[in-house]
Motif scaffolding. Structure first.
Motif, short mmCIF file in Angstrom:
data_model
loop_
_atom_site.label_atom_id
_atom_site.label_comp_id
_atom_site.label_asym_id
_atom_site.label_seq_id
_atom_site.Cartn_x
_atom_site.Cartn_y
_atom_site.Cartn_z
N THR A 123 0.91 -1.23 0.00
CA THR A 123 -0.17 0.19 0.05
C THR A 123 0.99 1.45 -0.16
OG1 THR A 123 -0.25 -0.19 2.34
CG2 THR A 123 -1.91 -1.06 1.19
N GLY A 124 0.52 2.37 -0.58
CA GLY A 124 1.11 3.61 -0.61
C GLY A 124 2.01 3.65 -1.81
N LYS A 125 1.68 2.64 -2.62
CA LYS A 125 2.96 2.86 -3.83
C LYS A 125 1.91 2.56 -5.30
CE LYS A 125 7.20 1.47 -1.94
NZ LYS A 125 8.43 0.50 -2.20
N MET A 126 2.44 3.21 -6.07
CA MET A 126 1.85 3.00 -7.50
C MET A 126 2.91 2.26 -8.31
SD MET A 126 0.41 5.82 -10.43
CE MET A 126 1.76 6.16 -11.58
N TYR A 127 2.22 1.11 -8.85
CA TYR A 127 2.91 0.13 -9.81
C TYR A 127 2.60 0.17 -11.01
CZ TYR A 127 4.36 -2.14 -5.19
OH TYR A 127 4.59 -2.12 -3.97
N ALA A 128 3.41 0.26 -12.18
CA ALA A 128 3.08 0.07 -13.52
C ALA A 128 3.57 -1.25 -14.02
CB ALA A 128 3.57 1.26 -14.47
N ILE A 129 2.80 -1.81 -14.93
CA ILE A 129 3.33 -2.95 -15.75
C ILE A 129 3.36 -2.68 -17.04
CG2 ILE A 129 2.86 -5.44 -16.36
CD1 ILE A 129 0.79 -5.30 -13.70
N LEU A 130 4.61 -2.79 -17.56
CA LEU A 130 5.00 -2.47 -18.89
C LEU A 130 5.26 -3.88 -19.80
CD1 LEU A 130 7.33 0.43 -19.02
CD2 LEU A 130 5.24 0.43 -19.98
N GLY A 131 5.37 -3.80 -21.17
CA GLY A 131 5.78 -4.84 -21.74
C GLY A 131 5.12 -4.76 -23.14
N PRO A 132 5.38 -5.61 -24.14
CA PRO A 132 4.95 -5.44 -25.55
C PRO A 132 3.55 -6.08 -25.59
CG PRO A 132 6.60 -7.20 -25.25
CD PRO A 132 6.67 -6.59 -23.90
N SER A 133 2.77 -5.72 -26.72
CA SER A 133 1.49 -6.25 -26.72
C SER A 133 1.61 -7.67 -26.65
CB SER A 133 1.07 -5.88 -28.08
OG SER A 133 0.88 -4.45 -28.17
N GLY A 134 0.60 -8.31 -26.41
CA GLY A 134 0.61 -9.73 -26.19
C GLY A 134 1.44 -10.67 -25.06
N CYS A 135 2.13 -9.61 -24.34
CA CYS A 135 3.16 -10.35 -23.32
C CYS A 135 2.28 -10.80 -22.05
CB CYS A 135 4.01 -9.73 -22.87
SG CYS A 135 3.56 -8.15 -21.83
N GLY A 136 0.97 -10.69 -21.79
CA GLY A 136 0.33 -10.93 -20.49
C GLY A 136 0.09 -9.95 -19.57
N LYS A 137 0.28 -8.60 -19.91
CA LYS A 137 0.04 -7.59 -18.83
C LYS A 137 -1.22 -7.62 -18.40
CE LYS A 137 1.07 -4.09 -21.50
NZ LYS A 137 1.18 -4.96 -22.83
N THR A 138 -2.36 -7.48 -19.35
CA THR A 138 -3.84 -7.73 -18.69
C THR A 138 -4.05 -8.78 -18.01
OG1 THR A 138 -4.34 -6.06 -20.49
CG2 THR A 138 -6.24 -7.24 -19.75
N THR A 139 -3.49 -10.03 -18.74
CA THR A 139 -3.87 -11.30 -18.08
C THR A 139 -3.40 -11.41 -16.61
OG1 THR A 139 -3.61 -12.42 -20.05
CG2 THR A 139 -3.34 -13.77 -18.05
N LEU A 140 -2.23 -10.99 -16.26
CA LEU A 140 -1.69 -10.57 -14.76
C LEU A 140 -2.64 -9.71 -14.16
CD1 LEU A 140 0.43 -11.07 -12.81
CD2 LEU A 140 1.83 -9.30 -13.90
N LEU A 141 -3.03 -8.87 -14.72
CA LEU A 141 -3.80 -7.91 -14.00
C LEU A 141 -5.16 -8.50 -13.62
CD1 LEU A 141 -3.68 -4.71 -13.09
CD2 LEU A 141 -5.38 -4.25 -14.93
N SER A 142 -5.60 -9.42 -14.46
CA SER A 142 -6.92 -9.94 -14.34
C SER A 142 -6.66 -11.12 -13.18
CB SER A 142 -7.33 -10.69 -15.80
OG SER A 142 -7.73 -9.98 -16.49
N LEU A 143 -5.71 -11.85 -13.16
CA LEU A 143 -5.40 -12.61 -12.11
C LEU A 143 -5.29 -11.99 -10.83
CD1 LEU A 143 -2.61 -14.86 -13.73
CD2 LEU A 143 -5.08 -15.74 -13.53
N LEU A 144 -4.59 -11.00 -10.77
CA LEU A 144 -4.37 -9.98 -9.55
C LEU A 144 -5.86 -9.98 -8.92
CD1 LEU A 144 -1.43 -8.03 -10.20
CD2 LEU A 144 -1.47 -9.89 -8.70
N GLY A 145 -6.88 -9.49 -9.56
CA GLY A 145 -8.17 -8.90 -9.38
C GLY A 145 -9.14 -10.11 -9.45
#
Length: 216
Positions: free
Chosen positions: A29-51
């Protein structure tokens, strides 16, 4: 102590095409995290799992030290996380104030005004607002909830550069002043540089940058 943690997290489409494997990350808590990476690398998939929108093939996700599968993903989505989507996902026949009250019984005006909307704008139909204003409403709705974790998927993708910078500042302020854990998926390096920590996902592996301004 971390509020959210992954342990050897792995995901594969149809159990055959590996997206990433053995991801170990801690979020505070108290921090902002950014997930970077090329298209199709799984960024949104990771976010979906976290949520809790999907389940990993292997590994665990812990909220305050408890595996989120113990109480169920629906419980995790309802009580622990709030989402901000690129498409806003507002109820389009409602006003900003009415959208915010969907996640809280408190008065919506203080949070909307803090995010730059006037009392008059708070009473308009959301479709009569600009994209930047609608995104502020989406953020206000997330902030108004009791969720300690805010997950944002490309929150500035549809916005002009100046508005995108403002949204980035609001999200960082959300983490620092409201003591939330803000996790953003983005293609924008400028937004990523505003984060406290950047996670770069590529070829199924993750790199962690603790000083984005210097390292990106």
């Amino acid at each position: 102590m971390s509020i959210l943690e992954t342990s050897n997290l792995s995901y594969a489409y149809n159990n055959t095409t590996t997206v990433f494997e053995n991801i170990n990350v801690n979020f505070k808590t108290g921090k902002m995290y950014a997930i970077l990476g090329p298209s199709g690398c799984g960024k949104t998939t990771l976010l979906s799992l976290l949520g809790g929108l999907d389940s990993p093939n292997n590994g665990e996700i812990f909220f305050n030290g408890e595996d989120i599968s113990q109480k169920g993903l629906a419980y995790h989505r309802k009580h622990n996380v709030a989402f901000i989507f690129q498409s806003y996902n507002l109820i389009d026949y409602m006003t900003p104030a009415e959208n915010v009250t969907l996640t809280s019984n408190a008065s919506p005006l203080p949070i909307l005004e803090r995010l730059g909307l006037t009392k008059e704008e708070a009473k308009r139909n959301v479709l009569k607002l600009s994209g930047g204003q609608q995104q502020r409403v989406a953020i206000a709705r997330a902030l108004a909830s009791d969720a300690k974790i805010i997950l944002a998927d490309e929150p500035t993708g549809n916005l002009d550069e100046n508005t995108a910078e403002e949204i980035g500042n609001i999200l960082k302020e959300t983490a620092h002043e409201f003591l939330r854990c803000v996790i953003i998926v983005t293609h924008s390096h400028s937004l990523a540089k505003q984060a406290d920590v950047v996670l770069k996902l590529e070829q199924g592996k993750i790199q962690i940058f603790e000083n984005p301004m210097l390292e990106l």
